[in-house]
Design a protein around this motif. Structure first.
Motif, short mmCIF file in Angstrom:
data_model
loop_
_atom_site.label_atom_id
_atom_site.label_comp_id
_atom_site.label_asym_id
_atom_site.label_seq_id
_atom_site.Cartn_x
_atom_site.Cartn_y
_atom_site.Cartn_z
N LYS A 355 -11.10 9.44 14.22
CA LYS A 355 -9.73 8.90 14.31
C LYS A 355 -9.25 8.54 12.91
O LYS A 355 -10.04 8.06 12.08
CB LYS A 355 -9.73 7.63 15.17
CG LYS A 355 -9.82 7.91 16.66
CD LYS A 355 -8.75 7.10 17.39
CE LYS A 355 -8.35 7.68 18.73
NZ LYS A 355 -9.45 8.09 19.58
N VAL A 356 -7.95 8.75 12.67
CA VAL A 356 -7.40 8.34 11.39
C VAL A 356 -7.08 6.86 11.43
O VAL A 356 -6.37 6.39 12.33
CB VAL A 356 -6.12 9.13 11.07
CG1 VAL A 356 -5.47 8.61 9.79
CG2 VAL A 356 -6.43 10.61 10.91
N VAL A 357 -7.65 6.11 10.50
CA VAL A 357 -7.36 4.69 10.40
C VAL A 357 -6.37 4.49 9.26
O VAL A 357 -6.53 5.08 8.19
CB VAL A 357 -8.66 3.89 10.15
CG1 VAL A 357 -8.34 2.43 9.86
CG2 VAL A 357 -9.58 4.02 11.34
N ASP A 358 -5.33 3.72 9.50
CA ASP A 358 -4.28 3.53 8.51
C ASP A 358 -4.88 3.05 7.18
O ASP A 358 -5.57 2.04 7.13
CB ASP A 358 -3.26 2.50 9.02
CG ASP A 358 -2.06 2.39 8.08
OD1 ASP A 358 -1.93 3.28 7.20
OD2 ASP A 358 -1.28 1.43 8.21
N ASP A 359 -4.60 3.82 6.13
CA ASP A 359 -5.13 3.44 4.82
C ASP A 359 -4.02 2.89 3.92
O ASP A 359 -4.20 2.73 2.71
CB ASP A 359 -5.82 4.64 4.15
CG ASP A 359 -4.87 5.82 3.94
OD1 ASP A 359 -3.68 5.72 4.35
OD2 ASP A 359 -5.29 6.84 3.37
N GLY A 360 -2.88 2.63 4.53
CA GLY A 360 -1.77 2.04 3.77
C GLY A 360 -1.12 3.01 2.80
O GLY A 360 -0.28 2.61 2.00
N LYS A 361 -1.49 4.27 2.89
CA LYS A 361 -0.90 5.26 1.98
C LYS A 361 -0.04 6.24 2.76
O LYS A 361 -0.16 6.38 3.98
CB LYS A 361 -2.00 6.04 1.26
CG LYS A 361 -2.70 5.27 0.17
CD LYS A 361 -3.64 6.21 -0.52
CE LYS A 361 -4.32 5.58 -1.72
NZ LYS A 361 -5.22 6.56 -2.35
N SER A 362 0.83 6.95 2.05
CA SER A 362 1.60 8.02 2.69
C SER A 362 1.90 9.10 1.66
O SER A 362 1.86 8.85 0.45
CB SER A 362 2.90 7.47 3.28
OG SER A 362 3.66 6.88 2.25
N LEU A 363 2.19 10.30 2.18
CA LEU A 363 2.48 11.43 1.30
C LEU A 363 3.63 11.07 0.36
O LEU A 363 3.56 11.29 -0.85
CB LEU A 363 2.84 12.66 2.14
CG LEU A 363 3.17 13.94 1.37
CD1 LEU A 363 1.98 14.43 0.56
CD2 LEU A 363 3.64 15.04 2.32
N LEU A 364 4.69 10.51 0.96
CA LEU A 364 5.84 10.12 0.15
C LEU A 364 5.57 8.75 -0.44
O LEU A 364 5.33 7.78 0.28
CB LEU A 364 7.10 10.09 1.03
CG LEU A 364 8.41 9.70 0.35
CD1 LEU A 364 8.71 10.58 -0.85
CD2 LEU A 364 9.57 9.76 1.33
N GLY A 365 5.58 8.67 -1.74
CA GLY A 365 5.36 7.39 -2.40
C GLY A 365 4.03 7.36 -3.13
O GLY A 365 3.97 7.03 -4.30
N ASP A 366 2.93 7.71 -2.42
CA ASP A 366 1.62 7.66 -3.06
C ASP A 366 1.21 9.00 -3.67
O ASP A 366 0.30 9.06 -4.48
CB ASP A 366 0.56 7.22 -2.05
CG ASP A 366 0.79 5.79 -1.60
OD1 ASP A 366 0.74 4.89 -2.45
OD2 ASP A 366 1.07 5.58 -0.40
N TYR A 367 1.84 10.07 -3.24
CA TYR A 367 1.50 11.40 -3.76
C TYR A 367 2.74 12.05 -4.38
O TYR A 367 2.71 12.52 -5.50
CB TYR A 367 0.94 12.30 -2.66
CG TYR A 367 -0.33 11.78 -2.03
CD1 TYR A 367 -1.55 12.36 -2.33
CD2 TYR A 367 -0.32 10.71 -1.13
CE1 TYR A 367 -2.74 11.91 -1.76
CE2 TYR A 367 -1.49 10.24 -0.55
CZ TYR A 367 -2.70 10.84 -0.87
OH TYR A 367 -3.86 10.38 -0.30
N ILE A 368 3.82 12.07 -3.60
CA ILE A 368 5.07 12.70 -4.06
C ILE A 368 6.10 11.59 -4.31
O ILE A 368 6.25 10.68 -3.48
CB ILE A 368 5.59 13.69 -3.00
CG1 ILE A 368 4.56 14.82 -2.78
CG2 ILE A 368 6.94 14.28 -3.42
CD1 ILE A 368 4.89 15.75 -1.63
#
Lengths: 444, 265
Positions: A355-368
């Protein structure tokens, strides 16, 4: 001795298959984190696209020299696999050149043909390294494109060097085999001279049988273990395009490039707002959890397959008007960021029991970053350039939707434009009553 | 033909007379409000008048197609405009639309069907090419462009987005001018820098503006005319020329304007 080799082979072969199976399962699970989208319509058109673009490599020939070199490596990869089949059978059954007695004289011709391909692959890979290291082709340089720094740059060189090593192994293995045949060594049934590797015979002139057998065995093991290792490595690498190019072109968008994906989920609401009859009266509108995309799970599964299919050639980035004029946007980076995010989530799943556990990151903002998205002119040059029909623009536009619709984060001048559109039905501040003034002199 | 003699009926006027046009001319916001592009609108209506096509415009009943909102990420505003336009178009029973704006063209043709708007949509470059092919408009005599160099700048929303590369070039070929291509053309054509909502914001930080990069390529061809087929491209190329102080030696014209000039309409 033969049995020991058979057991060792089986162990290595089994481990490689297991590792590949694990990776393929994980990759397909992360792709399926994406949103459902039907890409099964028009199967015959899809098949023909795949045959032309992936199988026939049509778009690679936009640049004929590189296209030809790439075609040699591709044809080598496809056809030399037939020889790998023989090697696997030999390894499992403890035989040597199991196909030779079955095919007779044709076997020698066939191996000769594979050797031509092997030599071609070897030379093409050398030239590819020259392009990267000496000619310093701009789109491949980490010094010019920040997304290539570190692992991506190394990955590209590792693949080319591995392919060169594999080809040297196959040719020298055949050369030593020929030398052993000439010595009349018992296990090495005569096949007649192989087209390319016979040129290696002078190297082995004064070798005794034991050394030749040792060399032949080392080359054989290096070749097959190398190939199995390569197959495992590929699933961690940008080189995954060798497999994914096929499904990726099959499932590619078939509408004209200019078409942006509709959002039917908001149409009912807009219709109600405008006082128009709604498409499905009586039914409660299904409100999506999120407008647009903040993370990979908000993107279509096809965008995620795109990300794994990208081989980081940078044709998209080299054609991008924003990138070539020094803006932060690089379509290749959009694809690489999407894959990096998927890889992170894959590890996340592995560590948390699937299961994916929320790591507080997202594609938009933390990567792009916003600045990258805002630089896009939606000109489709990146989409046009991609040899395997990857679409970076889809991702950019979905991320923009999230920023604007969920967070109301748009540049002030865009907000003014939106307001003008809503009040004046034009992007500029003109009165709608003046819209027909251009024809004020007309006779009606 | 003086502007005062132009017949430009609206759909409302036609409907009142129980008539319907062969084709609706979708003018677009730039064609309606931008001083420079209004000239293109008038040039195209001159051609429509000259060939005697029964056309109409929506006049004040037209709204933005919503393209800039959609590309900027604002789907609500896009659908508001699109559904409003579709209501008007369907009310008048519109079947065929011609427009001089590639962004309007793309949205009407490719994106309105999903919202219930089904029309045959033609860009004016294709429409002009058809008129030429049918012999309805053509050059009499040598024409004022003989021997001049013209370069055509591909609009992304016409070219890559919709695969229209030849129609505008065929229109230009009738001018008897020397058509020269820029280094990046057709599928490889470089954007003017205005698409995707860029027209309505300042560019992001970089080392150069996209339109400067593009206009340098146009200047390098030695052409004295840059032909365009898009209102945004026209603004960007004209601004680029001003930046290079070439606005007096190189002119930017739309295809329709060039046909009007060549035929002395």
């Amino acid at each position: 001795m033969v049995l020991a080799q058979q057991i060792l082979f089986l162990a290595i072969f089994g481990t490689a298959c297991w590792l590949i199976y694990q990776r393929v399962t994980l990759i397909s699970r992360t792709i399926r984190l994406g949103k459902a989208e039907d890409r099964l319509d028009q199967p015959s058109r899809r098949l023909s696209t795949m045959l032309r673009i992936a199988f026939g490599q049509k778009k690679m020939f936009d640049r004929p020299v590189v296209g030809l070199l790439h075609f040699v490596v591709y044809a080598g990869f496809l056809l030399i696999n037939i020889e790998v089949l023989e090697i696997v059978l030999d390894g499992l059954l403890g035989k040597h050149r199991i196909l030779a007695p079955l095919l007779g004289g044709f076997y020698t011709v066939l191996i000769g043909f594979f050797e031509i391909l092997a030599l071609g692959v070897l030379l093409a890979c050398l030239l590819f390294l020259v392009r990267r290291w000496i000619l310093k082709v701009d789109r491949l340089q980490a010094s010019r494109h920040r997304e290539m720094n570190g692992w991506p740059e190394l990955d590209a060189s590792v693949i080319l060097i591995l392919e060169i090593v594999l080809m040297i192994a196959i040719l020298s293995m055949n050369g030593a085999d020929l030398a052993l045949q000439r010595l009349g060594s018992s296990h090495y049934t005569p096949t007649g001279p192989f087209l390319i590797s016979q040129a290696l015979l002078p190297i082995f002139t004064n070798w005794n049988e034991a050394n030749l057998i040792l060399f032949e065995r080392i080359a054989w093991w290096l070749h097959i273990v190398g190939i199995l290792g390569f197959a495992v490595y590929v699933t961690y690498s940008k080189h995954l395009h060798i497999a994914l190019a096929f499904p990726n072109t099959y499932f590619a968008k078939l509408t004209p490039m200019g078409t942006m994906q509709n959002m039917p989920e908001i149409t009912g609401e807009v219709q109600a707002m405008l006082g128009l009859p709604t498409d499905n009266p009586g039914q409660a509108a299904v409100v999506p959890d999120r407008f647009g995309a903040k993370d990979v799970s908000d993107l279509s599964w096809k965008s995620l397959m795109d990300a794994y299919s990208c081989t980081e050639c940078g044709r998209c980035t080299s054609a991008c008007p924003a990138n070539m004029t020094g803006k932060l946007l690089s379509p290749r980076k959009i694809m690489m960021d999407t894959r990096d995010r998927l890889e992170d989530l894959g590890r996340n799943m592995q560590q948390n029991g699937g299961k994916v556990v929320d790591d507080g990151k997202s594609l938009l903002g933390d990567y792009i970053l916003d600045e990258e998205l805002l630089a896009c002119t939606s000109c489709n040059a990146c989409v046009q350039e991609c040899p395997i029909l990857i679409n970076p623009l889809d991702i950019i536009l979905q991320l923009r939707r999230y920023r604007v619709m969920e967070e109301a984060q748009a540049p002030a001048s865009w907000n003014a434009m939106f307001q003008n559109l809503e009040t004046n039905q034009a992007p500029w501040k003109f009165s709608p009553a003046d819209r027909f003034n251009w024809a004020s002199g007309r006779s009606s | 033909m003086p502007d005062t003699e132009l017949m430009i009926p609206t759909m409302a006027e036609m409907a009142a007379k129980n008539e319907s046009p062969e084709v609706l001319f979708w003018v677009g916001c730039a064609g309606s409000f931008d001083d420079r592009y209004k000239k293109v609108t008038l040039a195209f209506t001159k051609i429509l008048n000259k060939v005697g096509v029964r056309f109409a415009v929506l006049g004040t009943e037209e709204s933005c197609t919503g393209d800039p909102a959609r590309r900027a990420g604002n789907e609500f505003t896009f659908q508001m405009l699109a559904l409003g336009n579709i209501q008007v178009l369907n009310m008048y029973g519109v079947k065929k639309i011609v427009t001089a704006c590639p962004h309007c063209f793309n949205t009407l043709k490719n994106e309105y069907p999903a919202l219930g708007g089904h029309y045959e949509v033609i860009h004016h470059s294709t429409y002009l090419q058809q008129l030429i092919d049918d012999g309805k408009i053509g050059l009499q005599g040598g024409g004022s462009f003989k021997g001049q160099k013209i370069t055509y700048h591909d609009s992304c929303y016409l070219g890559r987005a919709n695969d229209i590369y030849e129609a505008p070039r065929q229109v230009l070929e009738t001018l008897d001018a020397e058509l020269v291509e820029m280094k990046r053309c057709k599928t490889k054509g470089l954007c003017c820098g205005a698409g995707g909502g860029q027209m309505f914001k300042e560019p992001e930080t970089g080392k150069k503006d996209v339109n400067i990069e593009r206009v340098e390529e146009a200047i390098a061809t030695g052409a004295t005319t840059i032909a365009v087929a898009c209102p945004f491209c026209m603004v960007m190329m004209s601004d680029g020329l001003k930046n290079k102080e070439k606005e007096d030696s190189i002119r930017v014209y739309d295809l329709a304007e060039l046909l009007v000039q060549a035929n002395e309409l």
